[in-house]
Design a protein around this motif. Sequence first.
Motif, PDB file in Angstrom:
ATOM      1  N   ALA A 169       0.855  -1.184   0.000  1.00 45.30           N
ATOM      2  CA  ALA A 169       0.000   0.000   0.000  1.00 45.30           C
ATOM      3  C   ALA A 169       0.891   1.234   0.000  1.00 45.30           C
ATOM      4  O   ALA A 169       2.004   1.216   0.547  1.00 45.30           O
ATOM      5  CB  ALA A 169      -0.905   0.005   1.229  1.00 45.30           C
ATOM      6  N   LEU A 195      -5.435  -5.807   1.451  1.00 50.00           N
ATOM      7  CA  LEU A 195      -5.525  -4.897   2.589  1.00 50.00           C
ATOM      8  C   LEU A 195      -6.923  -4.919   3.206  1.00 50.00           C
ATOM      9  O   LEU A 195      -7.073  -4.785   4.431  1.00 50.00           O
ATOM     10  CB  LEU A 195      -5.167  -3.474   2.134  1.00 50.00           C
ATOM     11  CG  LEU A 195      -5.131  -2.385   3.205  1.00 50.00           C
ATOM     12  CD1 LEU A 195      -4.055  -2.692   4.244  1.00 50.00           C
ATOM     13  CD2 LEU A 195      -4.876  -1.017   2.572  1.00 50.00           C
ATOM     14  N   ASP A 246      -2.698  -3.310  -1.424  1.00 46.40           N
ATOM     15  CA  ASP A 246      -3.906  -2.479  -1.502  1.00 46.40           C
ATOM     16  C   ASP A 246      -4.520  -2.644  -2.895  1.00 46.40           C
ATOM     17  O   ASP A 246      -4.319  -1.815  -3.790  1.00 46.40           O
ATOM     18  CB  ASP A 246      -3.550  -1.023  -1.220  1.00 46.40           C
ATOM     19  CG  ASP A 246      -4.773  -0.138  -1.050  1.00 46.40           C
ATOM     20  OD1 ASP A 246      -5.895  -0.619  -1.311  1.00 46.40           O
ATOM     21  OD2 ASP A 246      -4.606   1.046  -0.690  1.00 46.40           O
TER      22      ASP A 246
END
Length: 322
Positions: free
Chosen positions: A207, A239, A250
């Motif tokens: 992320a 995530l 992510d």
Amino acid sequence: MAGLASLDVAAPLAGLLLPLPLLAARFLPPRPGGSGALAVPPSLVAGLDRGGPLTVGVRGRAALTWLLWVSLVAALAGPRLVLPGAALPASGRDIVLALDLSGSMERIDFALDGRTTSRLAAVKRVGAEFIRRRAGDRVGLVIFADQADVAAAPSFDTRAVARALEEAQIGLVGRSTGIGDGLGLALKRLNALPGPSKVVVLLSDGANNAGQTTPRDVAVLAHELGIRVHTIALGPRDLADANGEQDVVDSEALRDVAATSGGRFFRVRTTEDLQGVADSIDALEGGRDRAPPVPLRRDLWPWPGGVALLSALVLLLTRRGA
């Protein structure tokens, strides 16, 4: 006939120099005084005397002089052997791979050749093969973590770019994940190129937690520049369902980047998934035709140049005979 070697010259107008000695003899006034003999250093004359006189008749010297002149003009014309080159596939696409080199890429949860290996090792294997298949395209490599850097400038030398990927090491640009900065640098390099079709392939297993820009803002810029961004979310967990686990990807942010820029999003959990994604992108950015072959030229001027040099040496080392 196609596929056969041929001859050409780099400077065909040099042939106009051939009649120059005749024109000079016809129109220039004779040189007043002097014998017109070639001046030879006394030490060279002494060496020739010890070895016995070397003489060449008037006709022989005239022939050597003309051989010298013709060979010199031929060398100046630049004769070349033109060899047919192989036609390469070409699509006119400019592609930059933006690769996450954060510390999480060291995790051992992928497989190669029946053995567990790191995420980075799997990406190197599949990514290098993908790059080498893009012969005829201009391909570059950007790596990012805390910072972003150009590991290989966009080039038609896909083998060199593949080697740069294989030599990439974690820690070169930090250990965090600056997705926005990595994508921004890839856009900067692509925007400077003249090609009509520009693509970023962005791969990350984390992320965005570093850098000065957000992936969303850079994706908007990519859309404005007309650059498609295909994103690859790498790793077994997302995530959204991490349950406190660290170093997860992510996927939603990467999906948003692809959708905003007009690219496609891919989810990869295994090496087989990664290979399938590489094949899909290769087909998606396909449509390559055969580019016109680039002829290879081999210079041949040293041959007449060598003949001219030998003729000059013979004239220098011989005496005028009857």
